[in-house]
Enzyme design. Structure first.
Site, PDB file in Angstrom:
ATOM      1  N   TRP A 160      67.257  62.319   9.316  1.00 15.64           N
ATOM      2  CA  TRP A 160      68.381  61.874  10.138  1.00 15.64           C
ATOM      3  C   TRP A 160      69.415  62.996  10.269  1.00 15.64           C
ATOM      4  O   TRP A 160      70.052  63.163  11.307  1.00 15.64           O
ATOM      5  CB  TRP A 160      69.026  60.634   9.497  1.00 15.64           C
ATOM      6  CG  TRP A 160      70.265  60.160  10.212  1.00 15.64           C
ATOM      7  CD1 TRP A 160      70.322  59.320  11.282  1.00 15.64           C
ATOM      8  CD2 TRP A 160      71.620  60.507   9.914  1.00 15.64           C
ATOM      9  NE1 TRP A 160      71.627  59.119  11.661  1.00 15.64           N
ATOM     10  CE2 TRP A 160      72.435  59.835  10.840  1.00 15.64           C
ATOM     11  CE3 TRP A 160      72.228  61.318   8.951  1.00 15.64           C
ATOM     12  CZ2 TRP A 160      73.825  59.943  10.822  1.00 15.64           C
ATOM     13  CZ3 TRP A 160      73.609  61.443   8.948  1.00 15.64           C
ATOM     14  CH2 TRP A 160      74.385  60.750   9.874  1.00 15.64           C
ATOM     15  N   HIS A 161      69.558  63.778   9.187  1.00 16.13           N
ATOM     16  CA  HIS A 161      70.566  64.839   9.213  1.00 16.13           C
ATOM     17  C   HIS A 161      70.172  65.989  10.128  1.00 16.13           C
ATOM     18  O   HIS A 161      71.027  66.708  10.632  1.00 16.13           O
ATOM     19  CB  HIS A 161      70.813  65.370   7.799  1.00 16.13           C
ATOM     20  CG  HIS A 161      71.607  64.428   6.965  1.00 16.13           C
ATOM     21  ND1 HIS A 161      71.039  63.379   6.288  1.00 16.13           N
ATOM     22  CD2 HIS A 161      72.931  64.361   6.697  1.00 16.13           C
ATOM     23  CE1 HIS A 161      71.977  62.705   5.643  1.00 16.13           C
ATOM     24  NE2 HIS A 161      73.142  63.268   5.880  1.00 16.13           N
ATOM     25  N   GLY A 162      68.901  66.201  10.312  1.00 19.25           N
ATOM     26  CA  GLY A 162      68.513  67.297  11.190  1.00 19.25           C
ATOM     27  C   GLY A 162      67.018  67.470  11.217  1.00 19.25           C
ATOM     28  O   GLY A 162      66.308  67.040  10.306  1.00 19.25           O
TER      29      GLY A 162
END
Lengths: 390, 475
Positions: free
Chosen positions: B324-326
């Protein structure tokens, strides 16, 4: 109170985020009181900070926004003077470690760096003879796949560039002194240069400044900064990468605007580039001037190619300088912009950041290796200085 | 628009006054707040405003479609379709580039040309945050926890500018009722808001900027050029940078919302005082933790299906949380480390309970040891989170093995003080800030304004001339 509107959450496993503990002693405000607090807070801060804000506005790009900002800030600044607040706030800023009269782009603060003692002048090489064709470094040919390919720079059998000067061979006891200067692109390049030069024989200072360039010396004066760097550090090698913020009117010393796109702008800019380079090479430092890489926005191509021409021509006038054509380095074979390019090993990497101007860490690494190769080709930078095969 | 800028100060002053003027006229207020929030978003790139509107429309269409289905099984199917529809824009904008690049190099390795073109897709700011909020809205409707709100309310809910680009991730049942009802203009908690906003500005403008420029960026940019002690402090420094940066955004978001009479959920609770990774995730980015728990971990079965399945569920949740963060292997590694750490922690906790021992540390010495251990495991994860590649992360970690005899030029007394004081603040008992807030609240409005102005002046004078965007904007 808003908090009571929140319905209870089912307890599943973990506790819910906690709201601040209500405190009966805490006084709450009505709208009008809150508005007074907000207006007073912003108003008093604006008066206290008006001189700094006014300086920042003066050095912002010439246009309607600057005009509007100055129309608001000049009276505020005058009010600050009239109330005697300016002196108090400037004294407070100095107490907090910030020079009140420093340019909005900031100072270099070289004093805060633990710089090694200056080397004796006799270790500097003599300026080399100028090769007949100039010392411009061109990037390798792009790959057949259409993505840029750096492999050409180290191709077996390719003619080695003739070194035209002798940057001294660094040792652990006498490290190569390297500086990277310029705008935000150079701030990304700095760590790349540091990574690809051997740490045990080099000392790299990454002194890039965001939002700077040559167009607005009133915001940050790179010529003056370069003089400070020469006096404090006397680098062997300087990497320059700037210009991406310079598509704006220049402000002459008398405060008048030199409109971007005019012939006067080009001449003034050329003079600034020359003056900067003279400063950079004044102690015998070698300079690799890196052009702006190709950008995604075609609307900027004309301007960037024009300033790149100025950098190339300026570098060609000084035997201690060379130019690296990063525009070409980051183009595809078809001469287009691409975010994805092949590195020297043939691996496709995303080399451009989402804004279509800056580079990714992989892109900065790629550029850094080529910049070091340019220094090796033009000035004979020793293989011993690099942590990769030049 | 960045929070710590004069642009935002002017924007907020106008919004604040207009908001309270229009507050009694709810329909007008909603249109105003929608316009203000879209203007806030368009400040970065107006070309992507349509995406926010598209996700909002998809969420509402999905919620209405799901709600109309009375059969639970069919409703679940519809929910899945709606979730996929909401994830498509996120997948395209956030993951296409990573996927196509990985595929290109994999095909290159076997001498074939890749089937997908390499395209540079712009990552719209905040897309992960508002997509997750949109999913939670649809799922909550599907679970009959809430009913679909009017179209305009849903658009305001997803676009409400304080939380828009970096959270907190607010659920429908928290914000929609507040959007619906007139805000209480007679009870604004200005002291709490000022404390959050000024504290957030201090953390972002002074602490985060200083540590990032002074030690973190130089070391992570070129680890080979720095000593072991510099590397160690750069890792500690990054732990502080990411905390001060992200919690600052949350604090300012919550503070500005408070001034508008809205209550947003708290997002951080002294995460570096955690005694386990499980505890850490109860304190770090709390609204994401609960989202992952409620919409991923528990639907997967949580801890109800045996030990092996629990471990798998934790790993899946944390790996997806990492992604989700990257889009990158480093984020997967970060999520995997936290997942593995929690699986080990669960097993250890269970063993202790089986032996009749307390599951949590029960003496000051054990608490301290648990805090120190957890902090260092978290720091290990941050190395992968911050590094631009797995190779870079190992180069940073490799510097901790050798290089202890080299200099420590970047480890200045101010760096040590900044790190130590931020860590100490998280481990202090009680909440000393609350007393200060109460004392501040007792001041008259003019005195409060002057005090806040002086604090603001100190922060802007101490900070650098330009402030970098918040780290979590890129997620």
């Amino acid at each position: 109170m808003a908090q009571t509107l929140l319905p209870p959450r089912p307890t599943l496993q973990d506790p819910e985020p906690k709201a601040p503990t209500p405190d009966a002693d805490r006084r709450r405000f009505r709208t009008r009181e809150a508005l007074v607090t907000l207006v007073i807070a912003l108003g008093v801060w604006a008066v206290l900070f008006a001189p700094a804000l006014e300086r920042a506005a003066e050095t912002s790009p010439v246009g309607a926004r600057r005009t509007a900002a100055l129309a608001v800030l000049r009276p505020l600044s005058a009010l600050s003077d009239a109330l005697g607040v300016r002196g108090v706030s400037e004294a407070a800023m100095r107490a907090l470690g910030r020079e009140a009269d420093s340019p909005p782009g900031g100072d270099l603060d070289l004093d805060e760096l633990d710089l090694p003692p200056l080397p004796p002048l006799d270790i500097k090489p003599d300026p080399p003879p100028r090769p007949p064709q100039g010392t411009t470094s061109s990037p390798p040919a792009p790959s057949p796949e259409g993505a840029g390919d750096g492999r050409g720079a180290s191709d077996e059998g390719a003619p080695e560039p003739e070194p035209t000067t002798g940057i001294r061979t660094p040792t652990a006891g006498s490290k190569l002194r390297v500086v990277v200067v310029g705008d935000s692109l150079s701030q990304g390049l700095g760590p790349g240069i540091e990574r690809w030069l051997r740490a045990d024989v080099s000392r790299v200072l990454s002194l890039g400044r965001q939002s700077t360039g040559l167009a607005r010396q009133d915001f940050f004066n790179w010529r003056w900064a370069m003089r400070q760097i020469e006096e404090a550090f006397r680098p062997d090698l300087v990497f320059v990468l700037l210009g991406s913020n310079d598509n704006q009117s220049q402000v002459a010393p008398d405060g008048s605007a030199i409109r971007v796109g005019s012939a006067a702008w080009v001449e003034a800019y050329r003079e600034r580039a020359s003056a900067f380079l003279r400063e950079a090479t004044s102690n015998g430092s070698h300079v690799v001037w890196i052009g702006i890489p190709v950008v995604q926005d075609h609307g900027r191509w004309d301007f960037y190619r024009r300033v790149n021409d100025i950098y190339r021509q300026t570098a060609a006038t000084d035997p201690l300088a060379t130019y690296l054509d990063a525009w070409k380095l980051f183009q595809t074979r078809a001469g287009k912009y691409s975010a994805y390019l092949r590195n020297e090993q043939g691996t496709v990497q995303q080399m451009r950041a989402g804004d279509g101007l800056h580079l990714t860490p992989a892109g900065y690494d790629y550029l850094a290796r080529h910049a070091i190769r340019a220094a090796a080709g033009a000035f004979g930078l020793s293989q011993q200085a690099a942590s990769f095969r030049i | 628009m960045l929070f710590p800028t004069t642009d935002f100060a002017i924007f907020f002053a106008v919004v604040f006054a207009s908001h309270w003027l229009l507050n009694p006229h709810r329909r007008l207020w909603k249109w105003f707040m929608l316009a203000a929030s879209y203007a806030f978003y368009a400040w970065w790139d107006w070309r992507l405003v349509w995406l926010l509107a598209l996700v909002s429309a998809l969420a509402q269409l999905g919620a209405l479609w799901v709600e109309r289905q009375g059969n639970e099984r069919r409703r679940r199917r519809r929910t899945a379709v709606a979730i996929v529809a909401l994830l498509l824009p996120l997948g395209w904008f956030k993951y296409y580039g990573f996927f196509a690049l990985s595929l290109t190099n994999a095909f290159d390795g076997i001498g074939l040309s890749a089937p997908l073109p390499l395209l540079q897709v712009i990552l719209p700011i905040g897309i992960s945050f508002y997509t997750f909020m949109a999913i939670s809205y649809v799922v909550d409707v599907s679970r009959l926890e809430i009913t679909p709100a009017p179209w305009l309310d849903v658009f305001v809910y997803l676009a409400f500018f304080p939380h828009l680009v970096a959270g907190p991730i607010v659920r429908g049942d928290e914000l929609l009722p507040q959007i619906r009802r007139e805000r209480d203009g007679g009870s604004i908690d200005v002291s709490r808001a000022a404390s959050l906003i000024l504290g957030g500005l201090f953390k972002k403008v002074v602490v985060s900027s200083f540590l990032a420029a002074q030690i973190v960026d130089p070391v992570f940019g070129a680890p080979e050029a720095h000593s072991a002690i510099e590397t160690l402090f750069a890792i500690y420094g990054y732990a502080i940078v990411i905390y001060t940066d992200f919690s600052a955004y949350s604090d300012i978001a919550i503070g500005t919302a408070l001034l508008l009479g809205f209550e947003l959920p708290v997002n951080f609770d002294r995460p570096y005082s955690a005694t386990s990774l499980r505890d850490f995730w109860r304190r770090w980015h709390m609204t994401l933790s609960r989202w992952l728990r409620d919409y991923l971990y528990l639907p997967l079965g949580g801890s109800r299906r045996g030990r092996a399945r629990t471990a798998l569920n934790i790993m899946v949740t944390m790996l997806l949380g990492g992604l989700w963060h990257g889009a990158g292997w480093t984020f997967l590694a970060w999520g995997g480390l936290h997942g593995a750490g929690q699986v080990i922690g669960h097993a250890r906790r269970r063993r202790r309970l089986e032996r009749g021992l307390p599951a949590e540390p029960d003496s000051p010495g054990r608490v301290l040891a648990a805090r120190v251990t957890t902090f260092h495991v978290v720091c290990l994860g941050w190395v992968f989170f911050r590094a631009d590649s797995i190779g870079s992360a190992f180069r940073v970690l490799g510097r901790l093995v050798d290089g202890w005899n080299e200099g420590s030029e970047l480890v200045t007394p101010l760096v040590v003080l900044a790190i130590a004081s931020m860590l100490a603040l998280q481990n202090l008992p009680g909440s000393p800030g609350v007393r200060l807030e109460v004392a501040f609240s007792r001041l008259r409005p003019i005195a409060q304004g002057v005090t806040a102005a002086l604090a603001l002046f100190a922060i802007t004078s101490l900070g650098p001339s330009g402030v970098a965007p918040f780290i979590y904007f890129q997620f």
